[in-house]
Structure formats: structure tokens, C-alpha cells
Enzyme design. Structure first.
Site, PDB file in Angstrom:
ATOM      1  N   HIS A   1      -4.596 -14.791   9.974  1.00 12.06           N
ATOM      2  CA  HIS A   1      -4.113 -13.225   9.779  1.00 12.06           C
ATOM      3  C   HIS A   1      -4.859 -12.183  10.252  1.00 12.06           C
ATOM      4  O   HIS A   1      -4.393 -11.022  10.108  1.00 12.06           O
ATOM      5  CB  HIS A   1      -3.689 -13.174   8.427  1.00 12.06           C
ATOM      6  CG  HIS A   1      -2.961 -14.430   7.971  1.00 12.06           C
ATOM      7  ND1 HIS A   1      -1.555 -14.807   8.546  1.00 12.06           N
ATOM      8  CD2 HIS A   1      -3.004 -14.929   6.614  1.00 12.06           C
ATOM      9  CE1 HIS A   1      -1.306 -15.651   7.747  1.00 12.06           C
ATOM     10  NE2 HIS A   1      -2.015 -16.010   6.351  1.00 12.06           N
TER      11      HIS A   1
ATOM     12  N   ARG B   1      23.267  17.997  -3.887  1.00 14.73           N
ATOM     13  CA  ARG B   1      22.890  16.526  -3.970  1.00 14.73           C
ATOM     14  C   ARG B   1      23.208  15.701  -4.974  1.00 14.73           C
ATOM     15  O   ARG B   1      22.973  15.969  -6.131  1.00 14.73           O
ATOM     16  CB  ARG B   1      21.425  16.175  -3.588  1.00 14.73           C
ATOM     17  CG  ARG B   1      20.833  16.643  -2.137  1.00 14.73           C
ATOM     18  CD  ARG B   1      21.179  15.677  -1.221  1.00 14.73           C
ATOM     19  NE  ARG B   1      20.431  16.017  -0.134  1.00 14.73           N
ATOM     20  CZ  ARG B   1      19.274  15.002   0.388  1.00 14.73           C
ATOM     21  NH1 ARG B   1      19.122  14.177  -0.007  1.00 14.73           N
ATOM     22  NH2 ARG B   1      18.752  15.584   1.670  1.00 14.73           N
TER      23      ARG B   1
ATOM     24  N   PRO C   1       0.690  -1.314  -0.034  1.00 16.80           N
ATOM     25  CA  PRO C   1       0.005  -0.205   0.032  1.00 16.80           C
ATOM     26  C   PRO C   1       0.909   1.213   0.099  1.00 16.80           C
ATOM     27  O   PRO C   1       1.884   1.420   0.565  1.00 16.80           O
ATOM     28  CB  PRO C   1      -0.555   0.128   1.393  1.00 16.80           C
ATOM     29  CG  PRO C   1      -0.782  -1.453   1.677  1.00 16.80           C
ATOM     30  CD  PRO C   1       0.644  -2.004   1.311  1.00 16.80           C
ATOM     31  N   GLU C   2       0.622   2.036  -1.101  1.00 24.94           N
ATOM     32  CA  GLU C   2       1.301   3.179  -1.032  1.00 24.94           C
ATOM     33  C   GLU C   2       0.393   4.506  -0.467  1.00 24.94           C
ATOM     34  O   GLU C   2      -0.462   4.048   0.031  1.00 24.94           O
ATOM     35  CB  GLU C   2       1.627   3.839  -2.294  1.00 24.94           C
ATOM     36  CG  GLU C   2       2.735   2.566  -2.836  1.00 24.94           C
ATOM     37  CD  GLU C   2       4.002   3.216  -3.836  1.00 24.94           C
ATOM     38  OE1 GLU C   2       4.141   4.279  -3.628  1.00 24.94           O
ATOM     39  OE2 GLU C   2       4.464   2.639  -4.787  1.00 24.94           O
TER      40      GLU C   2
ATOM     41  N   ARG D   1       1.749 -10.963   5.893  1.00 22.06           N
ATOM     42  CA  ARG D   1       3.087 -10.903   6.246  1.00 22.06           C
ATOM     43  C   ARG D   1       3.802 -10.338   7.462  1.00 22.06           C
ATOM     44  O   ARG D   1       5.012 -10.266   7.815  1.00 22.06           O
ATOM     45  CB  ARG D   1       3.676 -10.336   4.960  1.00 22.06           C
ATOM     46  CG  ARG D   1       3.287 -10.913   3.555  1.00 22.06           C
ATOM     47  CD  ARG D   1       4.110 -10.406   2.373  1.00 22.06           C
ATOM     48  NE  ARG D   1       5.451 -10.567   2.474  1.00 22.06           N
ATOM     49  CZ  ARG D   1       6.284 -10.086   1.449  1.00 22.06           C
ATOM     50  NH1 ARG D   1       5.671  -9.451   0.416  1.00 22.06           N
ATOM     51  NH2 ARG D   1       7.683 -10.062   1.670  1.00 22.06           N
TER      52      ARG D   1
END
Ligand SMILES: [Zn+2]
Length: 269
Positions: free
Chosen positions: A90, A150, A2-3, A109
Site C-alpha cells: 500500500h 435553512r 483523518p479529519e 483503502r
């Protein structure tokens, strides 16, 4: 994984069911998540949920005593279901509400997290985060100031949580395509004008994904709810060898910072 858009849509999906509800119990079936679930989460029992906030990819379920801090990790999912709905494999945590519903956290997980943040305190993992990409605190002045000198690739730079939070691999690829910037270019070698374009591109790809996820909001309150990933029109991500949608040049892929990277060698400089 998931983002940020998926986490924000989770927040929007669960908020109507949780806000102003009293937590009657917190059931922890397995505390072996990414970090052990602390006993302190039980402090939430008897408390009223004031609000659900999001910071980066963390969700904070706020009460007067403190907040339950949740992270979906790699495979975590949140659903609002009847508290007596049969427990499945789970299903590690239930936050049971006086309404008879519960917020159930499932995570095969177990890279997800459930922590406790006392009121007035900030967990160390939340203190070093950069600005939220969809707020005014994330602007081109901020990006220009941090990019100066950078040498790291611009893609790694915008995925650095100290620079801006929540720009995961998919959205970093897409934003750089939209801005026409080669992902390998050193951050300090991208012009101010192009960093301004990139700032807007990051906001645009994330906002669009959240908007598309809006169609899944009802799924959070279904027993088989599984919003998963949003159907998105990706321009470059996962399209190695396919033609660029802008110029027909084959999309290339390289690995940057151990992450798969996709770009158009013609559109991105
Ligand atoms: Zn192209």
C-alpha cells in the site's frame, strides 16, 4: 477517517522536511487512487518545494510550476523516511527529495488522492469550498447569513463544505454540545446569538484537537510513524448511553444525514 486537525498536524509534521527541498523523482507505484494519479505530477521533478499549504482536507505541495495536491481519504498516511527504506504494501507514492528522504504515501483503502494543479489554476474540487474554520473569514456573520431560512438540521449545515470546510462528524457533535444546541434543530431556527456561540465552539474544538496532535509531530519522520487519531477528551461523540459529563443525563444517539449523532437531551436545546 483523518479529519481537519489530523491533516493540519500532518502538514506541520512534514513541512520541516520538505520546505526548500528539491524533488528529484515522483514514484507512482499504483495510480488507482480515488481518481487516477495524472502523469502531470511528474512535472514536480526537479522543482523546489516552496511551501506546504492546506485547504480543507487537501495538502498542496507547492512548486513554481504548480502543486501536488494530496488527500488522505479514509486511510491515507504520510511519512518522511529514507528514500531507500523498503517499500511496504500500500505504499503507493514516493516524493523523493534531494536530501535522500522521501515523502511516502500509504493508503490501504485507496480513497486518497494525488493530483496536479498547475500554477495560476485552481482544481474544480477546490473552487466551491467555504471558508477555513480557523480563519477570520469564518465568523458569525457568515454563519448567520447562510443559516437564514435553512430547514436542514444544524449539524448537517455545519458539516456542509460550502458553509465551512473541515467540520467532520466528531467535531460537529462536539461543537454542538459545547454550544448547547440540539443537532436536529433546523439551521434557520437557531438564534443569531447561539450561532455566534457555535462559531466560537467550532473554532475551539478544532484548535484544541490540533494542539493535542502536536505531541505526534515527531512521528511523521519515523519509519513506523503512525500518528493516527489524537487522544481526545470527547464530551458526547461515541458516548451513547453514558452519562453527560455536565449533567449526568444519558447521552442519546440518532442518525442525521446518515451520520451517527450524539447529544445530551438536557444540555442541548
Ligand atoms: Zn447534559
Amino acid at each position: 477517517m483523518p479529519e481537519l486537525p489530523e491533516v493540519e498536524v500532518s502538514r506541520l509534521g512534514i513541512t520541516p522536511w520538505l520546505k526548500d527541498q528539491t524533488i528529484t523523482r515522483v514514484i507512482v507505484r499504483d495510480k488507482r487512487l480515488r481518481w487516477p494519479v495524472p502523469q502531470e505530477v511528474q512535472l514536480a521533478s526537479g522543482q523546489v518545494i516552496k511551501q506546504i499549504h492546506r485547504r480543507a482536507k487537501y495538502l498542496l505541495i507547492e512548486t513554481d510550476l504548480g502543486s501536488i495536491v494530496m488527500h488522505l481519504g479514509m486511510s491515507g498516511k504520510l511519512r518522511v523516511i529514507d528514500a531507500n527504506y523498503p517499500v511496504a504494501k500500500h505504499d503507493h507514492i514516493d516524493i523523493v527529495l534531494a536530501s535522500g528522504k522521501c515523502l511516502r504515501f500509504n493508503d490501504p483503502r485507496r480513497f486518497g488522492a494525488c493530483l496536479w494543479q498547475p500554477v495560476g489554476d485552481t482544481l474544480p474540487l477546490l473552487t466551491k469550498l467555504g471558508p477555513e474554520p480557523l480563519t477570520e473569514a469564518f465568523n458569525s456573520d457568515h454563519l448567520v447569513a447562510l443559516a437564514k431560512g435553512r430547514k436542514s438540521p444544524i449539524k448537517s449545515f455545519i458539516m456542509d463544505n460550502a458553509v465551512v470546510v473541515g467540520v467532520g462528524n466528531i467535531y460537529a457533535n462536539e461543537a454542538l454540545f459545547l454550544a448547547g444546541i440540539d443537532p436536529r434543530r433546523a439551521a434557520g431556527r437557531v438564534s443569531v446569538k447561539r450561532l455566534e456561540v457555535l462559531t466560537q465552539a467550532i473554532k475551539a474544538v478544532l484548535a484544541k484537537a490540533i494542539e493535542q496532535g502536536g505531541t505526534t509531530l515527531k512521528d511523521f519522520a519515523q519509519s513506523d510513524g503512525n500518528p493516527g487519531y489524537f487522544a481526545q477528551q470527547l464530551q458526547v461523540y461515541g458516548r451513547a448511553g453514558d452519562e453527560c459529563l455536565q449533567c449526568d443525563t444519558p447521552i442519546k444517539s440518532v442518525v442525521i444525514g446518515q451520520r451517527n449523532t450524539f447529544y445530551c437531551p438536557s444540555c442541548q436545546r
